[in-house]
Write a protein that holds these residues in place. Structure first.
Motif, PDB file in Angstrom:
ATOM      1  N   ILE A  97      11.008   2.851  -1.659  1.00 30.11           N
ATOM      2  CA  ILE A  97      10.847   4.297  -1.741  1.00 30.11           C
ATOM      3  C   ILE A  97      10.684   4.831  -0.326  1.00 30.11           C
ATOM      4  O   ILE A  97       9.797   4.387   0.405  1.00 30.11           O
ATOM      5  CB  ILE A  97       9.603   4.652  -2.583  1.00 30.11           C
ATOM      6  CG1 ILE A  97       9.721   4.073  -3.995  1.00 30.11           C
ATOM      7  CG2 ILE A  97       9.395   6.167  -2.623  1.00 30.11           C
ATOM      8  CD1 ILE A  97       8.431   4.093  -4.790  1.00 30.11           C
ATOM      9  N   ALA A  98      11.536   5.791   0.057  1.00 30.00           N
ATOM     10  CA  ALA A  98      11.439   6.401   1.380  1.00 30.00           C
ATOM     11  C   ALA A  98      10.497   7.600   1.299  1.00 30.00           C
ATOM     12  O   ALA A  98      10.590   8.421   0.390  1.00 30.00           O
ATOM     13  CB  ALA A  98      12.815   6.838   1.856  1.00 30.00           C
ATOM     14  N   VAL A  99       9.581   7.644   2.245  1.00 30.34           N
ATOM     15  CA  VAL A  99       8.594   8.727   2.291  1.00 30.34           C
ATOM     16  C   VAL A  99       8.753   9.437   3.632  1.00 30.34           C
ATOM     17  O   VAL A  99       8.630   8.810   4.690  1.00 30.34           O
ATOM     18  CB  VAL A  99       7.162   8.173   2.154  1.00 30.34           C
ATOM     19  CG1 VAL A  99       6.147   9.300   2.178  1.00 30.34           C
ATOM     20  CG2 VAL A  99       7.022   7.323   0.882  1.00 30.34           C
ATOM     21  N   GLY A 100       9.021  10.736   3.592  1.00 25.28           N
ATOM     22  CA  GLY A 100       9.168  11.520   4.817  1.00 25.28           C
ATOM     23  C   GLY A 100       7.898  11.505   5.647  1.00 25.28           C
ATOM     24  O   GLY A 100       6.798  11.330   5.128  1.00 25.28           O
ATOM     25  N   SER A 101       8.071  11.714   6.941  1.00 27.75           N
ATOM     26  CA  SER A 101       6.935  11.597   7.853  1.00 27.75           C
ATOM     27  C   SER A 101       5.823  12.603   7.552  1.00 27.75           C
ATOM     28  O   SER A 101       4.646  12.262   7.648  1.00 27.75           O
ATOM     29  CB  SER A 101       7.406  11.757   9.300  1.00 27.75           C
ATOM     30  OG  SER A 101       7.961  13.041   9.493  1.00 27.75           O
ATOM     31  N   GLU A 102       6.163  13.822   7.183  1.00 34.50           N
ATOM     32  CA  GLU A 102       5.132  14.820   6.892  1.00 34.50           C
ATOM     33  C   GLU A 102       4.332  14.447   5.653  1.00 34.50           C
ATOM     34  O   GLU A 102       3.122  14.649   5.604  1.00 34.50           O
ATOM     35  CB  GLU A 102       5.748  16.214   6.739  1.00 34.50           C
ATOM     36  CG  GLU A 102       6.299  16.772   8.038  1.00 34.50           C
ATOM     37  CD  GLU A 102       5.257  16.828   9.154  1.00 34.50           C
ATOM     38  OE1 GLU A 102       4.147  17.307   8.912  1.00 34.50           O
ATOM     39  OE2 GLU A 102       5.581  16.384  10.273  1.00 34.50           O
ATOM     40  N   ILE A 103       4.979  13.896   4.654  1.00 38.11           N
ATOM     41  CA  ILE A 103       4.268  13.456   3.449  1.00 38.11           C
ATOM     42  C   ILE A 103       3.461  12.196   3.767  1.00 38.11           C
ATOM     43  O   ILE A 103       2.327  12.052   3.317  1.00 38.11           O
ATOM     44  CB  ILE A 103       5.258  13.212   2.287  1.00 38.11           C
ATOM     45  CG1 ILE A 103       5.897  14.540   1.880  1.00 38.11           C
ATOM     46  CG2 ILE A 103       4.563  12.565   1.095  1.00 38.11           C
ATOM     47  CD1 ILE A 103       7.000  14.424   0.874  1.00 38.11           C
ATOM     48  N   ALA A 104       4.025  11.298   4.575  1.00 33.47           N
ATOM     49  CA  ALA A 104       3.318  10.060   4.929  1.00 33.47           C
ATOM     50  C   ALA A 104       2.003  10.347   5.655  1.00 33.47           C
ATOM     51  O   ALA A 104       1.054   9.583   5.555  1.00 33.47           O
ATOM     52  CB  ALA A 104       4.210   9.170   5.784  1.00 33.47           C
ATOM     53  N   LYS A 105       1.948  11.466   6.359  1.00 28.70           N
ATOM     54  CA  LYS A 105       0.708  11.843   7.052  1.00 28.70           C
ATOM     55  C   LYS A 105      -0.366  12.293   6.078  1.00 28.70           C
ATOM     56  O   LYS A 105      -1.542  12.343   6.431  1.00 28.70           O
ATOM     57  CB  LYS A 105       0.987  12.969   8.056  1.00 28.70           C
ATOM     58  CG  LYS A 105       1.829  12.536   9.226  1.00 28.70           C
ATOM     59  CD  LYS A 105       2.152  13.712  10.126  1.00 28.70           C
ATOM     60  CE  LYS A 105       3.114  13.311  11.239  1.00 28.70           C
ATOM     61  NZ  LYS A 105       3.567  14.465  12.021  1.00 28.70           N
ATOM     62  N   LYS A 106       0.014  12.642   4.853  1.00 30.19           N
ATOM     63  CA  LYS A 106      -0.934  13.138   3.858  1.00 30.19           C
ATOM     64  C   LYS A 106      -1.379  12.067   2.873  1.00 30.19           C
ATOM     65  O   LYS A 106      -2.248  12.317   2.036  1.00 30.19           O
ATOM     66  CB  LYS A 106      -0.308  14.295   3.078  1.00 30.19           C
ATOM     67  CG  LYS A 106       0.052  15.488   3.946  1.00 30.19           C
ATOM     68  CD  LYS A 106       0.746  16.554   3.134  1.00 30.19           C
ATOM     69  CE  LYS A 106       1.171  17.717   4.026  1.00 30.19           C
ATOM     70  NZ  LYS A 106       1.952  18.704   3.291  1.00 30.19           N
ATOM     71  N   ILE A 107      -0.797  10.880   2.947  1.00 27.50           N
ATOM     72  CA  ILE A 107      -1.143   9.797   2.027  1.00 27.50           C
ATOM     73  C   ILE A 107      -2.115   8.856   2.718  1.00 27.50           C
ATOM     74  O   ILE A 107      -1.836   8.340   3.796  1.00 27.50           O
ATOM     75  CB  ILE A 107       0.127   9.043   1.576  1.00 27.50           C
ATOM     76  CG1 ILE A 107       1.047  10.004   0.817  1.00 27.50           C
ATOM     77  CG2 ILE A 107      -0.240   7.837   0.713  1.00 27.50           C
ATOM     78  CD1 ILE A 107       2.401   9.428   0.463  1.00 27.50           C
ATOM     79  N   ILE A 108      -3.261   8.645   2.086  1.00 29.43           N
ATOM     80  CA  ILE A 108      -4.303   7.793   2.647  1.00 29.43           C
ATOM     81  C   ILE A 108      -4.205   6.403   2.011  1.00 29.43           C
ATOM     82  O   ILE A 108      -4.110   6.272   0.793  1.00 29.43           O
ATOM     83  CB  ILE A 108      -5.707   8.395   2.390  1.00 29.43           C
ATOM     84  CG1 ILE A 108      -5.775   9.831   2.904  1.00 29.43           C
ATOM     85  CG2 ILE A 108      -6.787   7.514   3.011  1.00 29.43           C
ATOM     86  CD1 ILE A 108      -5.527   9.990   4.393  1.00 29.43           C
ATOM     87  N   VAL A 109      -4.209   5.380   2.854  1.00 27.63           N
ATOM     88  CA  VAL A 109      -4.065   3.998   2.396  1.00 27.63           C
ATOM     89  C   VAL A 109      -5.103   3.119   3.085  1.00 27.63           C
ATOM     90  O   VAL A 109      -5.785   3.555   4.008  1.00 27.63           O
ATOM     91  CB  VAL A 109      -2.646   3.458   2.697  1.00 27.63           C
ATOM     92  CG1 VAL A 109      -1.588   4.293   2.023  1.00 27.63           C
ATOM     93  CG2 VAL A 109      -2.403   3.397   4.201  1.00 27.63           C
ATOM     94  N   LYS A 110      -5.184   1.881   2.615  1.00 22.96           N
ATOM     95  CA  LYS A 110      -5.990   0.878   3.316  1.00 22.96           C
ATOM     96  C   LYS A 110      -5.225  -0.437   3.299  1.00 22.96           C
ATOM     97  O   LYS A 110      -4.433  -0.703   2.391  1.00 22.96           O
ATOM     98  CB  LYS A 110      -7.361   0.710   2.683  1.00 22.96           C
ATOM     99  CG  LYS A 110      -7.336   0.037   1.341  1.00 22.96           C
ATOM    100  CD  LYS A 110      -8.720  -0.302   0.874  1.00 22.96           C
ATOM    101  CE  LYS A 110      -8.630  -1.110  -0.414  1.00 22.96           C
ATOM    102  NZ  LYS A 110      -9.888  -1.626  -0.849  1.00 22.96           N
ATOM    103  N   LYS A 111      -5.459  -1.245   4.337  1.00 23.96           N
ATOM    104  CA  LYS A 111      -4.820  -2.560   4.401  1.00 23.96           C
ATOM    105  C   LYS A 111      -5.463  -3.463   3.366  1.00 23.96           C
ATOM    106  O   LYS A 111      -6.652  -3.375   3.109  1.00 23.96           O
ATOM    107  CB  LYS A 111      -5.015  -3.182   5.776  1.00 23.96           C
ATOM    108  CG  LYS A 111      -4.210  -2.560   6.860  1.00 23.96           C
ATOM    109  CD  LYS A 111      -4.432  -3.300   8.162  1.00 23.96           C
ATOM    110  CE  LYS A 111      -3.725  -2.620   9.302  1.00 23.96           C
ATOM    111  NZ  LYS A 111      -3.957  -3.299  10.590  1.00 23.96           N
ATOM    112  N   ILE A 112      -4.652  -4.371   2.799  1.00 22.88           N
ATOM    113  CA  ILE A 112      -5.212  -5.354   1.866  1.00 22.88           C
ATOM    114  C   ILE A 112      -4.924  -6.744   2.365  1.00 22.88           C
ATOM    115  O   ILE A 112      -4.172  -6.944   3.268  1.00 22.88           O
ATOM    116  CB  ILE A 112      -4.663  -5.177   0.427  1.00 22.88           C
ATOM    117  CG1 ILE A 112      -3.138  -5.134   0.392  1.00 22.88           C
ATOM    118  CG2 ILE A 112      -5.230  -3.921  -0.168  1.00 22.88           C
ATOM    119  CD1 ILE A 112      -2.581  -5.117  -1.012  1.00 22.88           C
TER     120      ILE A 112
END
Length: 84
Positions: free
Chosen positions: A69-84
């Motif tokens: 799934i490709a996620v645009g850079s502006e949306i990627a800045k709004k998605i919070i993740v953590k390393k596993i």
């Protein structure tokens, strides 16, 4: 009864900052249409994915099982993740 592990704030990062090859867990999606779109793709909070590629311009490609799934850079800045 299984207790959820608390997530420390310092473990969190933006999807835009993840390096390719990193396994991550989605912690927070932006609300509204973006979240609805991700839910339709089977990506919700708690979903484990891999950052497959980081394209010029900032687009992030995540992979979940055999789907990318490709996620645009502006949306990627709004998605919070953590390393596993």
């Amino acid at each position: 009864m299984r207790r959820k592990r608390e997530i420390k704030k310092e473990e969190l990062m933006k999807l835009a900052d993840v390096e390719p090859g990193t396994e991550i867990e989605i912690c927070e999606l932006p609300s509204g249409n973006i979240k609805t779109h991700f839910v339709r793709l089977g990506v919700i909070e708690g979903t484990k994915v891999k950052c497959a590629h980081k394209l010029p311009g900032g687009t992030i490609v995540i992979s979940k099982r055999h789907r990318e799934i490709a996620v645009g850079s502006e949306i990627a800045k709004k998605i919070i993740v953590k390393k596993i």
